[in-house]
Design a protein around this motif. Structure first.
Motif, short mmCIF file in Angstrom:
data_model
loop_
_atom_site.label_atom_id
_atom_site.label_comp_id
_atom_site.label_asym_id
_atom_site.label_seq_id
_atom_site.Cartn_x
_atom_site.Cartn_y
_atom_site.Cartn_z
N PRO A 211 0.83 -1.21 0.00
CA PRO A 211 0.00 0.00 0.00
C PRO A 211 0.86 1.26 0.00
O PRO A 211 1.95 1.28 0.57
CB PRO A 211 -0.81 -0.11 1.29
CG PRO A 211 -0.13 -1.14 2.11
CD PRO A 211 0.60 -2.05 1.18
N LYS A 212 0.35 2.30 -0.66
CA LYS A 212 1.12 3.54 -0.79
C LYS A 212 0.88 4.44 0.40
O LYS A 212 -0.08 4.27 1.16
CB LYS A 212 0.70 4.26 -2.08
CG LYS A 212 1.22 3.57 -3.31
CD LYS A 212 1.44 4.59 -4.43
CE LYS A 212 2.34 4.05 -5.52
NZ LYS A 212 1.83 2.79 -6.11
N LEU A 213 1.75 5.39 0.56
CA LEU A 213 1.72 6.28 1.71
C LEU A 213 1.70 7.71 1.20
O LEU A 213 2.60 8.13 0.47
CB LEU A 213 2.99 6.02 2.53
CG LEU A 213 3.19 6.78 3.81
CD1 LEU A 213 2.17 6.33 4.84
CD2 LEU A 213 4.59 6.53 4.35
N THR A 214 0.64 8.45 1.58
CA THR A 214 0.62 9.87 1.18
C THR A 214 1.61 10.62 2.08
O THR A 214 1.71 10.33 3.27
CB THR A 214 -0.79 10.49 1.37
OG1 THR A 214 -1.66 9.49 1.86
CG2 THR A 214 -1.31 11.06 0.09
N ASN A 215 2.30 11.53 1.48
CA ASN A 215 3.32 12.32 2.19
C ASN A 215 4.46 11.47 2.71
O ASN A 215 5.12 11.83 3.67
CB ASN A 215 2.71 13.11 3.34
CG ASN A 215 1.71 14.13 2.85
OD1 ASN A 215 1.96 14.79 1.84
ND2 ASN A 215 0.59 14.23 3.51
N GLY A 216 4.65 10.33 2.10
CA GLY A 216 5.76 9.49 2.53
C GLY A 216 6.14 8.54 1.43
O GLY A 216 5.63 8.64 0.31
N GLN A 217 7.07 7.69 1.72
CA GLN A 217 7.53 6.75 0.69
C GLN A 217 8.04 5.47 1.33
O GLN A 217 8.27 5.42 2.53
CB GLN A 217 8.64 7.39 -0.14
CG GLN A 217 9.87 7.69 0.71
CD GLN A 217 10.87 8.51 -0.06
OE1 GLN A 217 10.50 9.48 -0.72
NE2 GLN A 217 12.12 8.14 0.02
N ILE A 218 8.23 4.47 0.46
CA ILE A 218 8.80 3.21 0.91
C ILE A 218 10.31 3.33 0.76
O ILE A 218 10.80 3.77 -0.27
CB ILE A 218 8.23 2.05 0.07
CG1 ILE A 218 6.75 1.87 0.38
CG2 ILE A 218 9.00 0.77 0.35
CD1 ILE A 218 6.03 0.93 -0.53
N THR A 219 11.02 3.01 1.81
CA THR A 219 12.47 3.23 1.78
C THR A 219 13.23 1.99 1.31
O THR A 219 14.34 2.11 0.86
CB THR A 219 13.00 3.61 3.16
OG1 THR A 219 12.72 2.53 4.05
CG2 THR A 219 12.36 4.88 3.66
N SER A 220 12.64 0.83 1.46
CA SER A 220 13.42 -0.38 1.20
C SER A 220 12.77 -1.23 0.12
O SER A 220 12.35 -2.34 0.36
CB SER A 220 13.54 -1.20 2.49
OG SER A 220 12.24 -1.48 2.96
N LEU A 221 12.65 -0.67 -1.07
CA LEU A 221 12.00 -1.40 -2.16
C LEU A 221 13.09 -2.00 -3.04
O LEU A 221 13.55 -1.38 -3.98
CB LEU A 221 11.10 -0.45 -2.94
CG LEU A 221 10.03 -1.12 -3.77
CD1 LEU A 221 9.09 -1.93 -2.90
CD2 LEU A 221 9.23 -0.07 -4.53
N LYS A 222 13.47 -3.23 -2.69
CA LYS A 222 14.58 -3.83 -3.43
C LYS A 222 14.07 -4.59 -4.65
O LYS A 222 14.79 -4.81 -5.59
CB LYS A 222 15.33 -4.82 -2.53
CG LYS A 222 16.15 -4.12 -1.47
CD LYS A 222 16.94 -5.15 -0.67
CE LYS A 222 17.16 -4.67 0.75
NZ LYS A 222 16.34 -5.41 1.71
N THR A 223 12.83 -5.02 -4.60
CA THR A 223 12.35 -5.95 -5.61
C THR A 223 10.92 -5.62 -5.99
O THR A 223 10.22 -4.92 -5.27
CB THR A 223 12.43 -7.39 -5.07
OG1 THR A 223 11.68 -8.22 -5.93
CG2 THR A 223 11.86 -7.50 -3.68
#
Ligand SMILES: *[C@@H]1O[C@H](CO)[C@@H](O)[C@H](O)[C@H]1NC(C)=O
Ligand SMILES: *[C@@H]1O[C@H](CO)[C@@H](O)[C@H](O)[C@H]1NC(C)=O
Ligand SMILES: *[C@@H]1O[C@H](CO)[C@@H](O)[C@H](O)[C@H]1NC(C)=O
Ligand SMILES: *[C@@H]1O[C@H](CO)[C@@H](O)[C@H](O)[C@H]1NC(C)=O
Length: 441
Positions: A211-223
């Motif tokens: 799921p996405k995050l408004t005003n934020g981001q995923i930091t560990s998207l390796k794959t």
């Protein structure tokens, strides 16, 4: 030539000529033949014939094996010998090659190999042996065309129309159902040993995109693949607070489908009001109080913390637990045995710091200390309270003497101890009595 010699010669010639035919029949010698013998087994006389028989695995050398016994006692033709037998070329078996021998003496084994694209039929031996009768052991059908079974892949299928069997070199491409991802090679080939290479892949369950995050981001998207156990971490943009867990992972509740462990956290601006505690201090010193900030409180001297010493800024911008307060330290009403507070005005339950209390003793008692007052200290205790002693305190002296006497009489220490404990109890009973009296007054 001397006469004697001449005569002798003549006699020899005459003797040869005169010899009768029958008496010339000399037996032929039985020849010693390795790995064979002449047959029939009999005494060979001139004119008889014999046949050479070789032992199993041996054959007569030469064109003929029949010999005749001559009048001279010799065999004609000469007795042949037996030599090891050889098989002819082994039979040709369909779809095979064999090891490259050219000579096949009895006992030789020949191994066949299936040609490329063929595999050995199960349970057959690809070996033939040259037997003693110079034939080869029979060889059944050895090889069949390579066939790979249709690759069986759960939650997946072949992209081309499915076939039951595949032959050498054929390729297949595979794909998984939605919600699954192919692990391994997408394209496989039927190999000469009837297996697929690379090995048949499998379809692994995956979680959808996190799921996405408004005003934020995923930091560990390796794959891009979110297999069971994959974790993603979130972070908010500068100045926003992350509410909830900062990471979620791909898991399974029902053991069948995969899903994210939690919804995404939230990014919000959270500011708690500056915590104000009168007569108190806060650590650490800070100027903004975002979500999750923790502060500790302590009070000025003479004041005591009421509530929790630590509070945390919550997502709704409130402090939890609620902020404490600093209350003045109070001393409880002091009690003196065999005495009381001088002033009835002073008979209140709590005293503030620096307040004093004045005592007086009951009739028959006197104050033992110089001062008749006590002061309430900032820590909630009193300065040492005065004591009321009995005028001419005979009772106590009596007891002391009694115990002293017990010691001197050599009463065992354990008993003295018991005695002392009884004394202590007696004293406490006395004290209670006095307190009761005080209450009754
Ligand atoms: C061969 O000759 C010997 C002696 O002359 C005789 O004893 C024997 O029986 C003969 N064998 C055969 C098979 O005739
Ligand atoms: C050769 O010997 C084998 C086994 O001893 C037998 O089965 C086969 O029939 C023989 N072949 C001939 C041609 O005699
Ligand atoms: C008790 O209080 C009275 C008057 O309030 C005073 O006269 C008296 O001296 C006090 N006694 C002591 C022991 O302080
Ligand atoms: C108590 O008295 C001391 C000494 O006079 C003073 O320093 C202190 O501030 C007083 N405390 C309070 C709570 O009034």
């Amino acid at each position: 030539m001397p006469l004697v010699c001449w005569l002798g010669h003549l006699l020899a010639v005459v003797g040869l000529v005169l010899q009768p035919a029958g008496s010339l029949k000399a037996p032929c010698p039985i020849p010693d033949i390795t790995h064979g013998q002449l047959e029939p087994a009999q005494n060979f006389t001139s004119g008889s014939t014999a046949t050479l028989t070789c032992d199993p695995g041996y054959v007569p050398l030469g064109a003929t094996s029949t010999v005749r016994c001559l009048a001279s006692g010799r065999w004609y033709p000469r007795v042949p010998s037996c030599i090891p037998g050889h098989c002819s070329y082994p039979p040709v078996i369909d779809h095979t090659d064999r090891n490259p021998q050219r000579e096949f003496p009895v006992g030789t084994t020949v191994t066949y190999f299936c040609r490329h694209g063929y595999t050995l039929l199960p349970g057959v031996s690809p070996v033939t042996t040259c037997l003693q009768n110079l034939t080869w052991t029979t060889i059944p059908k050895l090889c069949q065309e390579v066939q790979c079974p249709s690759p069986n892949i759960q939650h997946g299928r072949e992209m081309s129309p499915r076939k039951d069997e595949y032959t050498l070199g054929q390729q297949v491409e595979l794909q998984c159902e939605p919600g699954y991802v192919l692990r391994g090679s997408q394209r496989i080939q039927c190999w000469s040993d009837g297996t697929w290479r690379p090995p048949v892949p499998y379809c692994d369950k995956v979680c959808g995109p996190p799921p996405k995050l408004t005003n934020g981001q995923i930091t560990s998207l390796k794959t891009e693949l979110f297999l069971y156990g994959s974790e993603v971490k979130y972070r908010c943009v500068e100045g926003m607070s992350l509410i909830g867990d900062d990471s979620i992972y791909c898991t399974s509740d029902d053991g069948v489908s995969l899903a994210w462990s939690k919804p995404a956290p939230e990014c919000r601006v959270v500011r708690c009001p500056r915590p104000m505690v009168e007569r108190g201090r806060m650590t650490p010193q800070r100027f903004t109080f975002p979500y999750g900030a923790v502060v500790r409180f302590s009070c000025d001297e003479g004041f005591v913390l009421r509530g929790d010493a630590e509070s945390r800024c919550l997502a709704d911008s409130t402090w939890h637990p609620p902020l404490p307060s600093c209350q003045p330290v109070l001393c409880p009403q002091p009690h003196v045995a065999n005495g009381r507070l001088n002033s009835t005005l002073d008979g209140k339950m709590w005293y503030q710091t620096n307040e004093t209390a004045t005592f007086e003793c009951f009739q028959g008692y006197h104050l033992s200390a110089m001062s008749s007052t006590a002061t309430c200290l900032p820590d909630g205790n009193w300065t040492p309270l005065p004591k009321c002693k009995k005028d001419g305190d005979a009772d106590a002296c009596e007891e002391v003497h009694y115990i002293k006497a017990a010691f001197e009489c050599g009463v065992p220490i354990a008993e003295v101890k018991t005695l002392l404990e009884i004394q202590k109890l007696l004293l406490e009973v006395k004290k209670l009595n006095v307190e009761l009296q005080n209450l009754n007054k």
